[in-house]
Write an enzyme that holds these catalytic residues in place. Structure first.
Site, PDB file in Angstrom:
ATOM      1  N   ASP A  34       0.841  -1.367   0.034  1.00  0.00           N
ATOM      2  CA  ASP A  34       0.038   0.029   0.250  1.00  0.00           C
ATOM      3  C   ASP A  34       0.945   1.418   0.118  1.00  0.00           C
ATOM      4  O   ASP A  34       0.099   2.276  -0.026  1.00  0.00           O
ATOM      5  CB  ASP A  34      -1.008  -0.048   1.168  1.00  0.00           C
ATOM      6  N   ARG A 113      12.005  25.255   0.426  1.00  0.00           N
ATOM      7  CA  ARG A 113      11.623  26.476  -0.391  1.00  0.00           C
ATOM      8  C   ARG A 113      10.490  27.291   0.435  1.00  0.00           C
ATOM      9  O   ARG A 113      10.224  28.218   0.316  1.00  0.00           O
ATOM     10  CB  ARG A 113      11.321  26.133  -1.681  1.00  0.00           C
ATOM     11  N   ASP A 184      18.738  34.521  -9.265  1.00  0.00           N
ATOM     12  CA  ASP A 184      17.616  35.308  -8.312  1.00  0.00           C
ATOM     13  C   ASP A 184      18.494  35.784  -7.066  1.00  0.00           C
ATOM     14  O   ASP A 184      19.872  35.314  -7.059  1.00  0.00           O
ATOM     15  CB  ASP A 184      16.300  34.637  -7.943  1.00  0.00           C
ATOM     16  N   LYS A 207      14.266  38.148  -9.474  1.00  0.00           N
ATOM     17  CA  LYS A 207      13.157  37.155  -9.937  1.00  0.00           C
ATOM     18  C   LYS A 207      11.870  37.389  -9.133  1.00  0.00           C
ATOM     19  O   LYS A 207      11.811  37.540  -8.095  1.00  0.00           O
ATOM     20  CB  LYS A 207      13.538  35.796  -9.860  1.00  0.00           C
ATOM     21  N   ASP A 233      22.533  27.777  -9.543  1.00  0.00           N
ATOM     22  CA  ASP A 233      21.533  27.982  -8.609  1.00  0.00           C
ATOM     23  C   ASP A 233      21.639  26.775  -7.695  1.00  0.00           C
ATOM     24  O   ASP A 233      22.426  25.762  -7.782  1.00  0.00           O
ATOM     25  CB  ASP A 233      20.025  27.705  -9.259  1.00  0.00           C
ATOM     26  N   THR A 238      11.236  22.746 -12.287  1.00  0.00           N
ATOM     27  CA  THR A 238      10.864  22.849 -13.440  1.00  0.00           C
ATOM     28  C   THR A 238      11.682  23.394 -14.604  1.00  0.00           C
ATOM     29  O   THR A 238      11.246  22.922 -15.638  1.00  0.00           O
ATOM     30  CB  THR A 238       9.521  23.566 -13.524  1.00  0.00           C
ATOM     31  N   GLY A 239      12.873  23.868 -14.107  1.00  0.00           N
ATOM     32  CA  GLY A 239      13.839  24.599 -15.191  1.00  0.00           C
ATOM     33  C   GLY A 239      13.412  25.840 -15.734  1.00  0.00           C
ATOM     34  O   GLY A 239      14.067  26.596 -16.302  1.00  0.00           O
ATOM     35  N   GLY A 240      12.235  26.381 -15.202  1.00  0.00           N
ATOM     36  CA  GLY A 240      11.660  27.656 -15.759  1.00  0.00           C
ATOM     37  C   GLY A 240      12.457  28.765 -15.308  1.00  0.00           C
ATOM     38  O   GLY A 240      12.907  29.717 -16.180  1.00  0.00           O
TER      39      GLY A 240
HETATM   40  C1  R5P Z   1      14.335  29.244  -5.696  1.00  0.00           C
HETATM   41  O1  R5P Z   1      14.405  30.246  -5.428  1.00  0.00           O
HETATM   42  C2  R5P Z   1      15.241  28.403  -6.164  1.00  0.00           C
HETATM   43  O2  R5P Z   1      16.619  28.694  -5.836  1.00  0.00           O
HETATM   44  C3  R5P Z   1      15.255  27.822  -7.528  1.00  0.00           C
HETATM   45  O3  R5P Z   1      15.740  28.985  -8.181  1.00  0.00           O
HETATM   46  C4  R5P Z   1      14.057  27.238  -7.892  1.00  0.00           C
HETATM   47  O4  R5P Z   1      13.472  26.375  -6.877  1.00  0.00           O
HETATM   48  C5  R5P Z   1      14.235  26.704  -9.249  1.00  0.00           C
HETATM   49  O5  R5P Z   1      12.736  26.358  -9.544  1.00  0.00           O
HETATM   50  P1  R5P Z   1      12.255  25.997 -11.084  1.00  0.00           P
HETATM   51  O6  R5P Z   1      13.380  25.140 -11.803  1.00  0.00           O
HETATM   52  O7  R5P Z   1      11.012  25.552 -11.027  1.00  0.00           O
HETATM   53  O8  R5P Z   1      12.362  27.381 -11.713  1.00  0.00           O
END
Ligand code: R5P
Length: 306
Positions: A34, A113, A184, A207, A233, A238-240
């Site tokens: 489960d 986060r 950021d 950012k 970073d 997500t890489g966004g």
């Molecule tokens: C947030 O401030 C973290 O340092 C990363 O920049 C963030 O978690 C990256 O997330 P994503 O790849 O989804 O943009």
């Protein structure tokens, strides 16, 4: 001092132990049908776990990692207390108490986060998780925690370790960047460290996160024309963040853009997204949900094709 793990921290623990001249011991850790977790200190590991203080390597990601970590801490503490009582009647049922001495090493600290109450009524998840974990150990070491300040004043000592020297070395040998960018303000200290170690220029972007999938960068002039840039970073999800920063760099004339982070989560199509925006991506630690941990994991766009 034995280094132990369940399945979650196995890769890091088994690499770490020989590097530090310590013994690696794998603890039993599996899932019931489960999905609930089961852990056990195997009989043959009991003497080693009691012989000296123990380092447990375990991730608090995904949620099942938190539960496994808590169960492992408790199982180790029981063994060290000498509480071996069991219904099968296996002997011995008790031994002397050898005391505390359980240390937790967390390669990837999930929930990091949510380090502030951004809206009223929220839990400060990063703190909540740490306080629960601290009840079961005598100290915690965390690799590249998103915001260390959230764990100030904890009841057990917290040690922060960083992979930025390794990231600098990897970038220097494989990319040789002219410029390092923090995408950021939160990553400024890490990216500055990498730029300093490489000996190249540095800047950062501001950012604003609109939602989990959408971020905006405040436009800023960057001296990146004709340059090879590395974006540094703590994590890529997500890489966004990386892709938007890369777009800004290319608009300003960067000839190559590479990404580097400690924690490669690569969720929701991130690898394909990154492949379309950066020339290379380096993540010393790859998130456990996506495959085994490795000391070095280099993702190249061609690895994403197909
Ligand atoms: C947030 O401030 C973290 O340092 C990363 O920049 C963030 O978690 C990256 O997330 P994503 O790849 O989804 O943009």
């Amino acid at each position: 001092m034995p280094v132990v793990s369940g399945s979650s921290g196995r890769g890091v623990a088994s690499s770490l132990a020989p590097l530090m001249g310590m013994q690696y011991i794998e603890l039993e850790s599996r899932r019931f049908p489960d999905g609930e977790g089961y852990v056990r200190v195997p009989t043959e590991a009991i003497d080693a776990v009691r012989s000296e203080p123990v380092v447990l390597v375990s991730n608090t990601y995904p949620d099942s990692g938190i539960v496994s970590t808590l169960l492992l801490l408790e199982a180790i503490a029981d063994v060290r207390r000498g509480d071996l009582s069991n219904l099968k009647g296996e002997e011995p049922q008790s031994m002397d108490d050898v005391g505390g001495g359980v240390f937790l090493a967390i390669p990837y600290y999930g929930y990091s986060r949510q380090d502030k109450r951004f809206s009223k009524g929220e839990a400060i998840s990063a703190r909540v998780i740490a306080e629960i974990l601290a009840r079961g150990c005598d100290g915690i070491a965390i690799l590249d925690l998103h915001e260390p300040a959230v764990l100030e004043g904890m009841d057990v000592p917290i040690e922060f370790v960083s992979s930025m020297p390794e990231i600098a070395e990897l970038l220097q040998s494989e990319v040789s960047p002219d410029f390092v960018l923090s995408p950021d303000k939160g990553a400024i200290s890490r990216a500055t460290e990498v730029a300093g170690l490489i000996g190249c220029d540095f800047s950062y972007l501001e950012k604003t996160r609109i939602d989990a999938h959408t971020i905006e960068h405040t436009p800023k002039d960057l001296d990146v024309g004709g340059k090879v840039v590395a974006i540094v970073d703590d994590m890529i999800s997500t890489g966004g963040t990386i892709c938007r920063a890369s777009d800004a760099l290319r608009r300003q004339g960067a000839t190559e853009v590479h990404a580097a982070c400690t924690h490669g989560l690569f969720t929701g199509g991130a690898i394909l997204r990154l492949a379309n925006h950066v020339d290379g991506c380096t993540a010393p630690i790859r998130c456990p949900i996506r495959g085994p941990w490795s000391a070095r994991h280099r993702l190249l766009p061609e690895a994403c094709s197909g």
